[in-house]
Design a protein around this motif. Structure first.
Motif, PDB file in Angstrom:
ATOM      1  N   ALA A 163       0.838  -1.194   0.000  1.00 56.18           N
ATOM      2  CA  ALA A 163       0.000   0.000   0.000  1.00 56.18           C
ATOM      3  C   ALA A 163       0.873   1.245   0.000  1.00 56.18           C
ATOM      4  CB  ALA A 163      -0.923  -0.011   1.218  1.00 56.18           C
ATOM      5  N   ASP A 164       0.264   2.365  -0.359  1.00 54.62           N
ATOM      6  CA  ASP A 164       1.016   3.616  -0.428  1.00 54.62           C
ATOM      7  C   ASP A 164       1.066   4.352   0.909  1.00 54.62           C
ATOM      8  OD1 ASP A 164       1.499   3.238  -3.124  1.00 54.62           O
ATOM      9  OD2 ASP A 164      -0.348   4.256  -3.709  1.00 54.62           O
ATOM     10  N   ASP A 165       0.307   3.857   1.910  1.00 55.37           N
ATOM     11  CA  ASP A 165       0.188   4.611   3.162  1.00 55.37           C
ATOM     12  C   ASP A 165       0.917   3.924   4.317  1.00 55.37           C
ATOM     13  OD1 ASP A 165      -1.481   2.435   3.285  1.00 55.37           O
ATOM     14  OD2 ASP A 165      -3.130   3.495   4.268  1.00 55.37           O
ATOM     15  N   GLU A 166       2.001   3.207   4.027  1.00 57.36           N
ATOM     16  CA  GLU A 166       2.759   2.572   5.094  1.00 57.36           C
ATOM     17  C   GLU A 166       3.337   3.653   6.010  1.00 57.36           C
ATOM     18  OE1 GLU A 166       2.252  -0.362   5.286  1.00 57.36           O
ATOM     19  OE2 GLU A 166       1.951  -1.156   3.300  1.00 57.36           O
ATOM     20  N   THR A 167       3.031   3.539   7.289  1.00 50.86           N
ATOM     21  CA  THR A 167       3.425   4.590   8.219  1.00 50.86           C
ATOM     22  C   THR A 167       4.843   4.402   8.725  1.00 50.86           C
ATOM     23  OG1 THR A 167       2.441   3.316  10.028  1.00 50.86           O
ATOM     24  CG2 THR A 167       1.058   4.973   8.970  1.00 50.86           C
ATOM     25  N   GLY A 168       5.306   3.171   8.842  1.00 48.05           N
ATOM     26  CA  GLY A 168       6.635   2.910   9.341  1.00 48.05           C
ATOM     27  C   GLY A 168       6.766   3.174  10.839  1.00 48.05           C
ATOM     28  N   TYR A 169       7.993   3.064  11.303  1.00 50.83           N
ATOM     29  CA  TYR A 169       8.308   3.316  12.709  1.00 50.83           C
ATOM     30  C   TYR A 169       8.038   4.782  13.045  1.00 50.83           C
ATOM     31  CZ  TYR A 169      11.168   4.271  16.808  1.00 50.83           C
ATOM     32  OH  TYR A 169      11.594   4.691  18.038  1.00 50.83           O
ATOM     33  N   ASP A 170       7.399   5.028  14.204  1.00 52.37           N
ATOM     34  CA  ASP A 170       7.073   6.386  14.643  1.00 52.37           C
ATOM     35  C   ASP A 170       8.038   6.795  15.751  1.00 52.37           C
ATOM     36  OD1 ASP A 170       6.028   8.758  15.524  1.00 52.37           O
ATOM     37  OD2 ASP A 170       4.060   7.958  16.083  1.00 52.37           O
ATOM     38  N   PRO A 171       8.935   7.760  15.512  1.00 49.50           N
ATOM     39  CA  PRO A 171       9.898   8.168  16.550  1.00 49.50           C
ATOM     40  C   PRO A 171       9.254   8.880  17.728  1.00 49.50           C
ATOM     41  CG  PRO A 171      10.070   9.603  14.644  1.00 49.50           C
ATOM     42  CD  PRO A 171       9.140   8.492  14.249  1.00 49.50           C
ATOM     43  N   ARG A 172       7.998   9.297  17.597  1.00 47.55           N
ATOM     44  CA  ARG A 172       7.303  10.005  18.676  1.00 47.55           C
ATOM     45  C   ARG A 172       6.259   9.117  19.353  1.00 47.55           C
ATOM     46  NH1 ARG A 172       8.555  15.158  19.129  1.00 47.55           N
ATOM     47  NH2 ARG A 172       9.715  16.155  17.449  1.00 47.55           N
ATOM     48  N   PHE A 173       6.400   7.833  19.214  1.00 45.15           N
ATOM     49  CA  PHE A 173       5.445   6.895  19.795  1.00 45.15           C
ATOM     50  C   PHE A 173       5.508   6.904  21.324  1.00 45.15           C
ATOM     51  CE2 PHE A 173       4.390   2.425  20.998  1.00 45.15           C
ATOM     52  CZ  PHE A 173       3.090   2.391  20.516  1.00 45.15           C
ATOM     53  N   LEU A 174       6.688   7.058  21.883  1.00 44.33           N
ATOM     54  CA  LEU A 174       6.863   7.150  23.332  1.00 44.33           C
ATOM     55  C   LEU A 174       6.794   8.618  23.757  1.00 44.33           C
ATOM     56  CD1 LEU A 174       9.824   4.642  23.871  1.00 44.33           C
ATOM     57  CD2 LEU A 174       7.368   4.189  24.033  1.00 44.33           C
ATOM     58  N   PRO A 175       6.538   8.893  25.029  1.00 44.29           N
ATOM     59  CA  PRO A 175       6.500  10.296  25.486  1.00 44.29           C
ATOM     60  C   PRO A 175       7.809  11.036  25.266  1.00 44.29           C
ATOM     61  CG  PRO A 175       5.466   8.858  27.109  1.00 44.29           C
ATOM     62  CD  PRO A 175       6.085   7.953  26.080  1.00 44.29           C
ATOM     63  N   VAL A 176       8.911  10.288  25.244  1.00 48.11           N
ATOM     64  CA  VAL A 176      10.219  10.868  24.930  1.00 48.11           C
ATOM     65  C   VAL A 176      10.593  10.438  23.511  1.00 48.11           C
ATOM     66  CG1 VAL A 176      12.660  10.939  25.556  1.00 48.11           C
ATOM     67  CG2 VAL A 176      10.912  10.772  27.347  1.00 48.11           C
ATOM     68  N   PRO A 177      10.867  11.352  22.581  1.00 47.84           N
ATOM     69  CA  PRO A 177      11.166  10.960  21.200  1.00 47.84           C
ATOM     70  C   PRO A 177      12.371  10.024  21.122  1.00 47.84           C
ATOM     71  CG  PRO A 177      10.736  13.317  21.327  1.00 47.84           C
ATOM     72  CD  PRO A 177      10.816  12.828  22.737  1.00 47.84           C
ATOM     73  N   VAL A 178      12.248   8.991  20.282  1.00 49.31           N
ATOM     74  CA  VAL A 178      13.333   8.031  20.063  1.00 49.31           C
ATOM     75  C   VAL A 178      13.496   7.854  18.554  1.00 49.31           C
ATOM     76  CG1 VAL A 178      14.193   5.696  20.477  1.00 49.31           C
ATOM     77  CG2 VAL A 178      12.775   6.831  22.215  1.00 49.31           C
ATOM     78  N   PRO A 179      14.448   8.538  17.943  1.00 48.86           N
ATOM     79  CA  PRO A 179      14.667   8.376  16.501  1.00 48.86           C
ATOM     80  C   PRO A 179      15.055   6.946  16.152  1.00 48.86           C
ATOM     81  CG  PRO A 179      15.810  10.318  17.338  1.00 48.86           C
ATOM     82  CD  PRO A 179      15.345   9.545  18.530  1.00 48.86           C
ATOM     83  N   LEU A 180      14.745   6.543  14.947  1.00 50.03           N
ATOM     84  CA  LEU A 180      15.154   5.225  14.472  1.00 50.03           C
ATOM     85  C   LEU A 180      16.671   5.169  14.401  1.00 50.03           C
ATOM     86  CD1 LEU A 180      14.155   2.481  13.249  1.00 50.03           C
ATOM     87  CD2 LEU A 180      14.398   3.559  11.001  1.00 50.03           C
ATOM     88  N   PRO A 181      17.321   4.204  15.063  1.00 49.04           N
ATOM     89  CA  PRO A 181      18.781   4.091  14.966  1.00 49.04           C
ATOM     90  C   PRO A 181      19.223   3.909  13.512  1.00 49.04           C
ATOM     91  CG  PRO A 181      17.945   2.739  16.757  1.00 49.04           C
ATOM     92  CD  PRO A 181      16.748   3.201  15.985  1.00 49.04           C
ATOM     93  N   ARG A 182      20.422   4.399  13.228  1.00 49.79           N
ATOM     94  CA  ARG A 182      20.945   4.352  11.854  1.00 49.79           C
ATOM     95  C   ARG A 182      22.317   3.707  11.840  1.00 49.79           C
ATOM     96  NH1 ARG A 182      17.293   6.013   7.709  1.00 49.79           N
ATOM     97  NH2 ARG A 182      15.646   7.067   8.875  1.00 49.79           N
ATOM     98  N   PRO A 183      22.630   2.936  10.792  1.00 51.43           N
ATOM     99  CA  PRO A 183      23.988   2.395  10.677  1.00 51.43           C
ATOM    100  C   PRO A 183      25.010   3.523  10.579  1.00 51.43           C
ATOM    101  CG  PRO A 183      22.488   1.273   9.176  1.00 51.43           C
ATOM    102  CD  PRO A 183      21.747   2.456   9.719  1.00 51.43           C
ATOM    103  N   LEU A 184      26.144   3.328  11.222  1.00 54.45           N
ATOM    104  CA  LEU A 184      27.239   4.267  11.118  1.00 54.45           C
ATOM    105  C   LEU A 184      27.918   4.128   9.753  1.00 54.45           C
ATOM    106  CD1 LEU A 184      28.676   3.607  14.677  1.00 54.45           C
ATOM    107  CD2 LEU A 184      27.504   5.699  13.946  1.00 54.45           C
TER     108      LEU A 184
END
Length: 289
Positions: free
Chosen positions: A2-23
């Motif tokens: 589908a075109d509306d895949e939301t993916g991981y939400d970094p603001r799902f918790l009360p404290v924002p948690v960005p998606l970790p990224r490979p170095l």
């Protein structure tokens, strides 16, 4: 897809948690699905990072459904597909568990659960099943139960450790280790009590890191995959800083949010190794603060 895949939400918790990224600057394919995201390494043909939001208060216990399939958004040659798992002792190991994004309405939960069967969300795991693997599969549930009295929400990051010396097999390198980092929030008890109007205490970010080691179960010495009968998975609770170094992934604030105390007398993550890890044999061995 589908075109509306939301993916991981970094603001799902009360404290924002960005998606970790490979170095580093290696090319990565970012693939959003319902409530989770896979960062696919197209050279290794496996995920370098997955991130999923879990709402424990609205999880759905639905019958298993879904068929493993390639993701049409990336070339087939960049995914470890069915050929890797045919006629051997490898399982298609879910990275994002089927159950984790399966919350909300029944339709939403079903769609999210079925999306976990795309091959970028799989990695080869030895089929031998023992207590250590069972423990690994239940770590999210254990942390969710611990956090349940508060918000019953988690953000979970899981992937194979893509080490350069992993053994080659059928066009891929079979990972010997897997990592998992779980994040949640707790009430900050250092703050004053809630105000009379009922405002809750501020939230503080907490995290725990884990490693599953299947090195003893992967034997390619004769050019074919063999699972030694007496070998076993090993499961550890590991400082998030160690996982960052081991996997080459930037976990940002989760390193400081780690609930596992530093091991006295040991060096930094590069020096510590397994001597500084906490072996796990049962859920009671997990330290969550």
């Amino acid at each position: 897809m589908a075109d509306d895949e939301t993916g991981y939400d970094p603001r799902f918790l009360p404290v924002p948690v960005p998606l970790p990224r490979p170095l580093g600057d290696s090319e990565i394919r970012e693939l959003p699905y319902p409530r989770f995201t896979v960062l696919l390494d197209p050279v290794r043909r496996l995920a370098a990072v997955t991130g999923v939001n879990v709402d424990g208060a609205s999880l759905r216990d639905l019958p298993r459904s879904g068929t493993w399939r390639l993701d049409p958004r990336v070339p087939d040659a960049e995914q470890a597909g069915a050929d890797v798992y045919a006629a051997n002792d490898l399982d298609r190991g879910h990275l994002v568990r089927r159950r984790d994004p399966g919350w909300g309405t029944p339709a939403e939960a079903r769609r999210a659960m079925e999306a976990t069967f795309f091959y970028p969300n799989a990695a080869p795991q030895a089929s031998a099943f023992n207590q250590s693997k069972e423990l690994w599969l239940g770590l999210e549930d254990h942390v969710l139960e611990y956090a349940g009295a508060l918000r019953r929400r988690l953000s979970v990051f899981t992937a194979p450790v893509l080490a350069p010396d992993d053994p080659a097999y059928r066009g891929i390198q079979v990972p010997r280790r897997f990592y998992k980092v779980v994040a949640w929030t707790a009430a900050d008890e250092r703050m004053p009590q809630p105000a009379p109007d009922g405002d809750a205490l501020p939230a503080v970010l907490e995290a725990a890191g884990f490693v599953l080691d299947q090195s003893d179960l992967i034997d390619l010495s004769q050019g074919a995959l063999a699972i030694p009968r007496l070998a076993a998975f090993r499961t550890f609770q590991v400082p998030v800083a160690d996982i960052e170094h081991l996997a080459g992934v930037d976990f940002g604030a989760l390193v400081e949010a780690d609930v596992l105390p530093a091991v006295a007398g040991l060096g930094d993550a590069q020096e510590r190794g397994e001597d500084g890890w906490r072996p796990l044999r049962a859920p009671e061995d997990v330290f969550l603060g």
